[in-house]
Design an enzyme around this catalytic site. Structure first.
Site, PDB file in Angstrom:
ATOM      1  N   HIS A   4       1.995   3.485  -1.470  1.00  0.00           N
ATOM      2  CA  HIS A   4       1.956   3.077  -2.914  1.00  0.00           C
ATOM      3  C   HIS A   4       1.725   4.850  -3.267  1.00  0.00           C
ATOM      4  O   HIS A   4       2.003   4.400  -4.793  1.00  0.00           O
ATOM      5  CB  HIS A   4       0.920   2.479  -3.279  1.00  0.00           C
ATOM      6  CG  HIS A   4       0.796   0.901  -2.835  1.00  0.00           C
ATOM      7  ND1 HIS A   4       2.028   0.039  -3.236  1.00  0.00           N
ATOM      8  CD2 HIS A   4      -0.031  -0.085  -1.725  1.00  0.00           C
ATOM      9  CE1 HIS A   4       2.150  -1.627  -2.267  1.00  0.00           C
ATOM     10  NE2 HIS A   4       1.021  -1.174  -2.287  1.00  0.00           N
ATOM     11  N   HIS A  33       2.682  -5.996   0.467  1.00  0.00           N
ATOM     12  CA  HIS A  33       2.844  -5.670  -0.457  1.00  0.00           C
ATOM     13  C   HIS A  33       4.065  -4.218  -0.023  1.00  0.00           C
ATOM     14  O   HIS A  33       4.130  -3.590   0.412  1.00  0.00           O
ATOM     15  CB  HIS A  33       1.844  -4.705  -0.876  1.00  0.00           C
ATOM     16  CG  HIS A  33       0.597  -5.037  -1.335  1.00  0.00           C
ATOM     17  ND1 HIS A  33      -0.352  -5.170  -0.218  1.00  0.00           N
ATOM     18  CD2 HIS A  33      -0.004  -6.730  -2.225  1.00  0.00           C
ATOM     19  CE1 HIS A  33      -1.443  -6.137  -0.420  1.00  0.00           C
ATOM     20  NE2 HIS A  33      -1.025  -6.225  -1.934  1.00  0.00           N
ATOM     21  N   ASP A  74       4.955  -4.069   5.355  1.00  0.00           N
ATOM     22  CA  ASP A  74       3.621  -4.336   4.956  1.00  0.00           C
ATOM     23  C   ASP A  74       4.009  -6.098   4.053  1.00  0.00           C
ATOM     24  O   ASP A  74       4.445  -6.101   3.276  1.00  0.00           O
ATOM     25  CB  ASP A  74       3.032  -3.812   3.865  1.00  0.00           C
ATOM     26  CG  ASP A  74       1.381  -3.920   3.178  1.00  0.00           C
ATOM     27  OD1 ASP A  74       0.585  -2.741   4.565  1.00  0.00           O
ATOM     28  OD2 ASP A  74       1.292  -4.214   2.117  1.00  0.00           O
TER      29      ASP A  74
END
Length: 342
Positions: free
Chosen positions: A125, A163, A161
């Site tokens: 991220h 996300h 993942d």
């Protein structure tokens, strides 16, 4: 003599402590290491990593972000509602990035069969100019840049993942030397990863997103790999394969909403290992991202480690859900102008 699978990890990763009750806790890595200690995987060797250099961090991240994170070294602090640091977090973060780079160095030099960087904090991220989502530096993006400098003209980053890896996408979406592929829950945090996000400028067509509603099974992931991710990856012909290996799609994960199992992750890892063996002499590095069920995480990491050392797992039989079929169709339609294999 068969080359070893290297596992890069260090006790310092346990010193990164976002605080009581935070899902990205030291218990995650402690559980992984405990399972690997109780059931060692033959053919693995544990290595202590080195810290990433300033130049390696700068290959992805802005001076402003690097300075801001360095200023927080040695103290507790909060970057956003989800991203907290403790006194050892900065040192752990640069060591995590260095572990990913070191894994790439060993694999590219032919001293390892493949490698798994068992690190925290995670990284996918973290955008070039912003730490977020439990992540400080983008470990896999820094590793991809290291691979490029070591001679890999084309690098694949595959992200399973739960996300979307907004940071990795942001780092490479304008380039065609790094192909970013993500299968993730959507819409979900961080809100990016729609199928129409295919890259921009020179990188148009070199970002692959498949966003799924919750509930995806191992059979759904099989179809996504077979009908979308692997055909494009084969056409791209990477010279190094990296995986953002998040295990929060596991059916027991308290954050994700997917239904994958540890054998499903082993099948994904088998598919990626076979890809790497077909196109780049097996040059494959996994980098740990999320996963917040301690049992689901540790068992899935163990299963993937077995695959890295030679075990072959197949996806289980089962029908593809209508939701997954629609998601694949949307992604294929968005990418068909760029990839004749679709």
């Amino acid at each position: 003599m068969t080359l070893p699978t290297l596992l890069f990890t260090d006790p310092l990763f346990l010193q990164h402590d976002p605080g009581q009750g935070h899902p990205e806790s030291p218990a995650r890595l402690r559980s992984i290491l405990s399972v690997l200690a109780r059931a060692p995987v033959a053919g693995t060797q544990v290595r202590s990593p080195r810290s990433a250099t300033p130049a390696e961090l700068a290959s992805v991240h802005t001076p402003e972000l690097r300075h801001a994170l360095l200023e927080m070294a040695g103290q507790r602090g909060q970057i956003d509602a989800d991203t907290l640091v403790s006194p050892d977090s900065y040192d752990a973060a640069i060591l995590a990035a260095g572990a990913a780079v070191g894994a790439v160095e060993e694999v590219m030099a032919g001293r390892a069969r493949n490698a798994f960087a068992l690190v925290r904090p995670p990284g996918h991220h973290a955008e070039p100019g912003q730490a977020m989502g439990f992540c400080l530096f983008n470990n896999v993006a820094i590793a991809a840049e290291a691979g490029r400098k070591l001679g890999a003209e084309r690098v694949l980053v595959l992200d399973w993942d739960v996300h979307h890896g907004n940071g990795t996408q942001a780092a490479f979406e304008s380039r065609r030397d790094v192909l970013y592929q993500s299968v993730h829950q959507y819409p979900y945090y961080p809100g990016t990863g729609a199928p129409h996000e295919v890259g921009q400028g020179a990188g148009e067509g070199f970002t692959v997103n498949c966003g799924l509603p919750g509930g995806a099974t191992d059979a759904d992931y099989r179809s996504i790999f077979e009908d979308l991710l692997l055909p494009v990856a084969d056409a791209f012909q990477p010279q190094l394969v990296l995986v953002s290996a998040g295990f929060d799609p596991h059916r027991s994960d308290p954050i994700g909403g997917m239904m994958a199992t540890e054998r499903g992750f082993a099948a994904m890892c088998s598919a990626v290992r076979s890809l790497a063996e077909r196109v780049c002499g097996g040059k494959l590095v996994l980098v740990l991202e999320g996963g917040y069920s301690l049992e689901g995480l540790s068992q899935s990491v163990h299963a993937c480690t077995e695959v890295l050392t030679g075990r072959q797992d197949s996806f289980p039989a089962g029908d593809t859900s209508a939701d997954a079929a629609q998601a694949i169709a949307r992604s294929r339609a968005a990418l068909r102008p760029y990839w004749s294999c679709l």
